[in-house]
Design an enzyme around this catalytic site. Structure first.
Site, PDB file in Angstrom:
ATOM      1  N   HIS A   1       0.805  -1.219   0.000  1.00 32.33           N
ATOM      2  CA  HIS A   1       0.000   0.000   0.000  1.00 32.33           C
ATOM      3  C   HIS A   1       0.839   1.271   0.000  1.00 32.33           C
ATOM      4  O   HIS A   1       0.290   2.376  -0.060  1.00 32.33           O
ATOM      5  CB  HIS A   1      -0.958   0.000   1.188  1.00 32.33           C
ATOM      6  CG  HIS A   1      -1.981  -1.086   1.136  1.00 32.33           C
ATOM      7  ND1 HIS A   1      -2.813  -1.276   0.061  1.00 32.33           N
ATOM      8  CD2 HIS A   1      -2.296  -2.069   2.035  1.00 32.33           C
ATOM      9  CE1 HIS A   1      -3.607  -2.312   0.287  1.00 32.33           C
ATOM     10  NE2 HIS A   1      -3.302  -2.819   1.472  1.00 32.33           N
TER      11      HIS A   1
ATOM     12  N   GLU B   1      -5.335 -11.956   8.136  1.00 26.86           N
ATOM     13  CA  GLU B   1      -6.223 -10.793   8.067  1.00 26.86           C
ATOM     14  C   GLU B   1      -7.587 -11.105   7.464  1.00 26.86           C
ATOM     15  O   GLU B   1      -8.283 -10.205   6.998  1.00 26.86           O
ATOM     16  CB  GLU B   1      -5.541  -9.659   7.290  1.00 26.86           C
ATOM     17  CG  GLU B   1      -4.796 -10.082   6.047  1.00 26.86           C
ATOM     18  CD  GLU B   1      -3.867  -9.004   5.506  1.00 26.86           C
ATOM     19  OE1 GLU B   1      -3.988  -7.827   5.905  1.00 26.86           O
ATOM     20  OE2 GLU B   1      -3.009  -9.339   4.664  1.00 26.86           O
TER      21      GLU B   1
END
Length: 258
Positions: A46, A147
């Site tokens: 990211h 996650e």
């Protein structure tokens, strides 16, 4: 070979504080490295980095004894090996959902016979020492991100993969997967239960538990909960928040300052 200072911190029973780099600037990376973090993670998932800028940031980090880490964009062996050859002392891999995915990740980080990493530690030899290849399997950290609901259902299968060092919780994606909510620090009962399950699985398998947090206060709570590797914010979050604070305080000062 240069020892991995994070492993020393954990052997002494302490938690390690990790910084996170989104900004593709050698100067900001150097500033972060001199701020006192135990490690810094160059985020290729990211963050705004290419492999080439990631290498430059690791060079900047190397002006200190801060440990250079990298998060890859995906579980792709070629990129993992390039970053290790460039001197990353650990790889964080996102979205590990089951044992085969974890085995593939760990294998890309380990030289044979423990894995299938190709031999060619170009910059790693310079950063870590001429004997890097002989000892890299013992010093380089493998950190699998848990996650999703699927990953939690497979937590013990993931945690028991030989050669894995850490389960790193992506708190944003985990919260989204479990509750549909957006954010990092959470008091949701489902999230809390998932965090406890990760810590327990790490304890059963001799792993370090790590996670991302958005505040020092939450990081302290997670250390008390059993996490021994905590990230607090990203460099871009810090810059954005502090810049907005300065603008607000300057444009709208308290009455007594006018």
């Amino acid at each position: 070979m240069r020892s991995n200072r994070l492993k020393t911190i954990w052997k002494e029973g302490d938690a390690a504080l990790n910084g996170w780099l989104h900004i593709p600037s050698m100067w900001s990376a150097e500033l972060m490295a001199h701020a006192g973090w135990d490690s810094l993670t160059v985020d290729l998932q990211h963050g705004m980095h290419s492999v080439e800028t990631a290498i430059q940031l690791m060079q900047a980090i190397s002006t200190t004894d801060t440990v250079p880490l990298a998060r890859v964009a995906w579980n792709e062996p070629g990129t993992i090996m390039r970053l290790l050859d460039a001197g990353a002392y650990g790889i964080i891999c996102p979205m590990i959902n089951n044992r085969p995915e974890c085995e593939a990740f760990v294998g890309a980080c380990r030289y044979p016979p423990q894995g299938y990493r190709s031999l060619g530690p170009t910059r790693a030899r310079v950063y870590a020492g001429a004997d890097y290849a002989q000892h890299a399997n013992d010093e380089v950290l493998t950190m699998a991100m848990v996650e999703t609901r699927e990953a939690l259902a497979n937590i013990d299968a993931i945690a028991s993969v030989p050669g894995l060092d850490m389960i790193f919780v992506g708190t944003g994606d985990l919260r989204l997967s479990l509750t549909g909510g957006i954010g990092f620090d959470s008091d949701d009962a489902q999230v809390d239960s998932a965090l406890d399950a990760v810590v327990a699985a790490c304890e059963r398998n001799g792993l370090i538990a790590g996670l991302f947090t958005a505040s020092p206060a939450y990081a302290h709570r997670m250390i008390a909960r059993g996490f021994r590797f905590v990230t607090v914010k990203t460099d871009s979050m810090m810059l954005d928040e502090y810049a907005r604070q300065i603008v607000e305080q300057t444009k709208n000062p308290p009455a007594e300052d006018v």
